[in-house]
Design a protein around this motif. Structure first.
Motif, mmCIF file in Angstrom:
data_model
loop_
_atom_site.group_PDB
_atom_site.id
_atom_site.type_symbol
_atom_site.label_atom_id
_atom_site.label_comp_id
_atom_site.label_asym_id
_atom_site.label_seq_id
_atom_site.Cartn_x
_atom_site.Cartn_y
_atom_site.Cartn_z
ATOM 1 N N PRO A 87 17.527 -32.847 -49.869
ATOM 2 C CA PRO A 87 18.959 -33.615 -49.806
ATOM 3 C C PRO A 87 19.116 -33.948 -48.270
ATOM 4 O O PRO A 87 18.063 -33.918 -46.721
ATOM 5 N N SER A 88 19.503 -35.825 -47.830
ATOM 6 C CA SER A 88 19.816 -35.642 -46.162
ATOM 7 C C SER A 88 20.470 -35.134 -46.238
ATOM 8 O O SER A 88 21.523 -34.773 -46.780
ATOM 9 N N PRO A 89 20.794 -35.146 -44.602
ATOM 10 C CA PRO A 89 21.747 -34.355 -43.546
ATOM 11 C C PRO A 89 23.127 -35.396 -43.843
ATOM 12 O O PRO A 89 23.075 -36.551 -44.019
ATOM 13 N N GLY A 90 24.187 -34.152 -45.236
ATOM 14 C CA GLY A 90 25.058 -34.370 -44.600
ATOM 15 C C GLY A 90 25.264 -35.343 -46.545
ATOM 16 O O GLY A 90 26.494 -35.959 -47.379
ATOM 17 N N HIS A 91 24.214 -34.703 -47.631
ATOM 18 C CA HIS A 91 24.223 -35.275 -48.871
ATOM 19 C C HIS A 91 23.408 -33.902 -49.289
ATOM 20 O O HIS A 91 22.983 -34.237 -50.053
ATOM 21 N N GLY A 92 24.183 -33.072 -49.027
ATOM 22 C CA GLY A 92 23.976 -31.466 -49.527
ATOM 23 C C GLY A 92 24.195 -31.880 -51.420
ATOM 24 O O GLY A 92 22.373 -31.255 -52.062
ATOM 25 N N GLY A 93 24.967 -31.878 -51.736
ATOM 26 C CA GLY A 93 24.956 -32.724 -52.986
ATOM 27 C C GLY A 93 24.522 -33.346 -53.840
ATOM 28 O O GLY A 93 23.546 -32.924 -55.464
#
Length: 100
Positions: free
Chosen positions: A72-78
């Protein structure tokens, strides 16, 4: 230092004045549009080559690779889990037989 923002791949590469912005994970032969933000995950192939992408195109890329990984990119964990789950339901190169 340049102030110009980084841009995703431009497809199609035509001479028309209208361009379609698509994520880096979108295959050039896949006509489907991006879904959501263009850089929510990073897909890495078995050789270490990588591309950032939207959930839709990242899932299609993941399903088409041998031993891929998704982060995931930072801030897009799910979003990495979403890509993994969507890819599990797709055939490799899903856009090839999508119209059939």
């Amino acid at each position: 230092m340049s102030t110009a923002p980084l841009r995703p791949a431009l497809l199609p590469a035509s001479a028309s004045t209208v361009t379609t912005l698509r994520c880096a994970a979108a295959h050039s032969e896949d006509p489907s549009p991006c879904e959501g933000a263009h850089a929510v995950v990073r897909v890495v192939d078995q050789h270490g080559d990588e591309a950032t992408g939207c959930v839709h195109h990242a899932a299609r890329m993941y399903a088409s690779l041998v031993r891929p990984r998704v982060y995931p990119s930072p801030g897009h964990g799910g979003k990495a889990i979403e890509v993994y789950k969507r890819a599990a339901a797709l055939a490799p190169f899903a856009w090839v037989n999508a119209a059939a």
